[in-house]
Design a protein around this motif. Structure first.
Motif, PDB file in Angstrom:
ATOM      1  N   ALA A  92     -11.609   2.985 -11.855  1.00  0.00           N
ATOM      2  CA  ALA A  92     -12.455   1.927 -11.237  1.00  0.00           C
ATOM      3  C   ALA A  92     -11.362   0.720 -10.717  1.00  0.00           C
ATOM      4  O   ALA A  92     -11.992  -0.221  -9.826  1.00  0.00           O
ATOM      5  N   LEU A  93     -10.216   0.989 -10.828  1.00  0.00           N
ATOM      6  CA  LEU A  93      -9.166  -0.324 -10.338  1.00  0.00           C
ATOM      7  C   LEU A  93      -8.695   0.409  -8.902  1.00  0.00           C
ATOM      8  O   LEU A  93      -8.011  -0.518  -8.193  1.00  0.00           O
ATOM      9  N   GLY A  94      -8.853   1.728  -8.808  1.00  0.00           N
ATOM     10  CA  GLY A  94      -8.318   1.872  -7.111  1.00  0.00           C
ATOM     11  C   GLY A  94      -8.229   3.410  -7.023  1.00  0.00           C
ATOM     12  O   GLY A  94      -8.811   3.924  -7.764  1.00  0.00           O
ATOM     13  N   SER A  95      -7.393   3.586  -6.041  1.00  0.00           N
ATOM     14  CA  SER A  95      -7.162   5.340  -5.924  1.00  0.00           C
ATOM     15  C   SER A  95      -6.367   5.959  -6.689  1.00  0.00           C
ATOM     16  O   SER A  95      -5.007   5.594  -6.815  1.00  0.00           O
ATOM     17  N   VAL A  96      -6.759   6.637  -7.601  1.00  0.00           N
ATOM     18  CA  VAL A  96      -5.917   7.284  -8.603  1.00  0.00           C
ATOM     19  C   VAL A  96      -6.263   8.761  -8.510  1.00  0.00           C
ATOM     20  O   VAL A  96      -7.309   9.303  -8.523  1.00  0.00           O
ATOM     21  N   ALA A 125       0.903   2.676 -14.321  1.00  0.00           N
ATOM     22  CA  ALA A 125      -0.194   3.177 -13.175  1.00  0.00           C
ATOM     23  C   ALA A 125      -1.296   1.873 -13.118  1.00  0.00           C
ATOM     24  O   ALA A 125      -1.696   1.810 -12.201  1.00  0.00           O
ATOM     25  N   GLU A 126      -1.588   1.535 -14.417  1.00  0.00           N
ATOM     26  CA  GLU A 126      -2.558   0.392 -14.408  1.00  0.00           C
ATOM     27  C   GLU A 126      -2.087  -0.723 -13.454  1.00  0.00           C
ATOM     28  O   GLU A 126      -2.817  -1.244 -12.699  1.00  0.00           O
ATOM     29  N   GLU A 143      -1.824   3.394  -4.262  1.00  0.00           N
ATOM     30  CA  GLU A 143      -2.469   4.553  -4.510  1.00  0.00           C
ATOM     31  C   GLU A 143      -1.387   5.372  -5.741  1.00  0.00           C
ATOM     32  O   GLU A 143      -0.296   5.472  -5.477  1.00  0.00           O
ATOM     33  N   VAL A 144      -2.150   5.756  -7.001  1.00  0.00           N
ATOM     34  CA  VAL A 144      -1.273   6.297  -7.849  1.00  0.00           C
ATOM     35  C   VAL A 144      -1.667   7.538  -8.269  1.00  0.00           C
ATOM     36  O   VAL A 144      -2.778   8.012  -8.369  1.00  0.00           O
ATOM     37  N   SER A 180       0.859  -1.317  -0.171  1.00  0.00           N
ATOM     38  CA  SER A 180      -0.235   0.101  -0.052  1.00  0.00           C
ATOM     39  C   SER A 180       0.834   1.044  -0.176  1.00  0.00           C
ATOM     40  O   SER A 180       0.957   1.965   1.130  1.00  0.00           O
ATOM     41  N   GLN A 181       1.598   1.657  -1.169  1.00  0.00           N
ATOM     42  CA  GLN A 181       2.196   2.718  -1.406  1.00  0.00           C
ATOM     43  C   GLN A 181       1.500   3.769  -2.184  1.00  0.00           C
ATOM     44  O   GLN A 181       0.616   3.728  -2.873  1.00  0.00           O
TER      45      GLN A 181
END
Length: 292
Positions: free
Chosen positions: A58-62, A29-30, A38-39, A12-13
């Motif tokens: 939709a893939l996460g925190s961006v 990034a994907e 988190e990107v 979780s970076q």
């Protein structure tokens, strides 16, 4: 543990990726989002950056940071925007790159590929140094095997006096690569690592041209590997526990390679550092010369 996260140093970076709206940067990034990180996308164009963020949301925190890496003032503004967006920064991926077909000078009187490919990573490293050291971060420089064809001239390359539509890309990538060992030495007591990687010959828009040459290049690129394939070696250096603590190295795909002689001239590397610091208006000196 999810298989996608196996072998990671930290699941979780917060990871910033420059040039992330397309090509290898977008694929990196994907992949990082799929690993649960988190990107922060660093993109020059807001509209294209927002489109990339929407595709990945939709893939996460961006998040998106609009950042221009074409001039000293803009690079500093990008660093400040990253500070505002990232109170913590665990990994910085320098992916943005430029392969111009003609010599263009920016507002500083500097050649655009020199600035984007070399001066921008140099100045971002220094401007964000306190953030990087606070988290013992990793810095990953996306490089190019073509560095072996380059010539680094601290007096001519910055302003494109030696510009060539094919070789300048190699020249500026060589300049950038030669400073990786110096940054590794600078950060050796701070726990920050930095490594460079050639991700392979990848099908991106880098170096696209107009006219018959451009059509031919596009046809050739159909045989090259996809950005998703090129992202793999970059993501490995950014997150894998296998390379934790490794620094100052150059990788071709997943294999470490010794730099060719053209990139091992330490005196020239120190001159390049000094020149970059002068152009960027920063006081930082290169690491002290090693004992013989």
């Amino acid at each position: 543990m999810d298989n996608a996260r196996a072998g990671q140093a930290n699941p979780s970076q917060t990871i910033a990726v420059t040039g992330a709206n397309r090509g290898i940067g977008h694929a990196v990034a994907e992949a990082l989002l799929r690993q649960g990180h988190e990107v922060v996308l660093v993109c020059r164009d807001r509209e294209r950056g927002e489109a990339a963020r929407s595709r990945l949301a939709a893939l996460g925190s961006v998040r998106l940071v609009v950042g221009d890496l074409s001039g000293v003032r803009a690079i500093r503004a990008t660093a400040e925007a990253l500070r505002d967006a990232c109170p913590r920064l665990d990994v910085l991926v320098h992916n943005a790159g430029l392969w111009p077909s003609r010599r263009v000078l920016n507002e500083d009187g500097l050649e655009q590929a020199f600035v984007t490919n070399h001066l921008a990573p140099f100045l971002l490293n220094l401007e964000l140094e306190d953030l990087l050291t606070a988290s013992a971060a990793r810095v990953v420089q996306v490089s190019a095997g073509l560095y072996v064809k380059g010539k680094a001239d601290p007096d001519r390359t910055p302003t494109g006096l030696d510009f060539h539509p094919m070789r300048t890309y190699a020249d500026t990538k060589l300049c950038n690569l030669m400073l990786v060992p110096l940054f590794a030495e600078r950060w050796q007591d701070a726990g920050v690592t930095i490594n460079a990687v050639h991700p392979g010959v990848i099908r991106t828009g880098l170096g696209d041209r107009r006219g018959p040459l451009g059509w031919l290049l596009k046809a050739v690129k159909l045989t090259w590997k996809s950005p998703r394939t090129g992202a793999g070696p970059v993501v490995r250096l950014a997150t894998s526990a296998e390379v934790a603590g490794v620094t100052g190295r150059y990788f071709q795909l997943d294999e470490e390679h010794c730099l060719e002689p053209v990139a091992r001239d330490r005196d020239l590397a120190r001159r390049l550092w000094t020149r970059a610091a002068e152009l960027a208006g920063v006081p930082h000196s290169p690491p002290a010369a090693r004992d013989a």
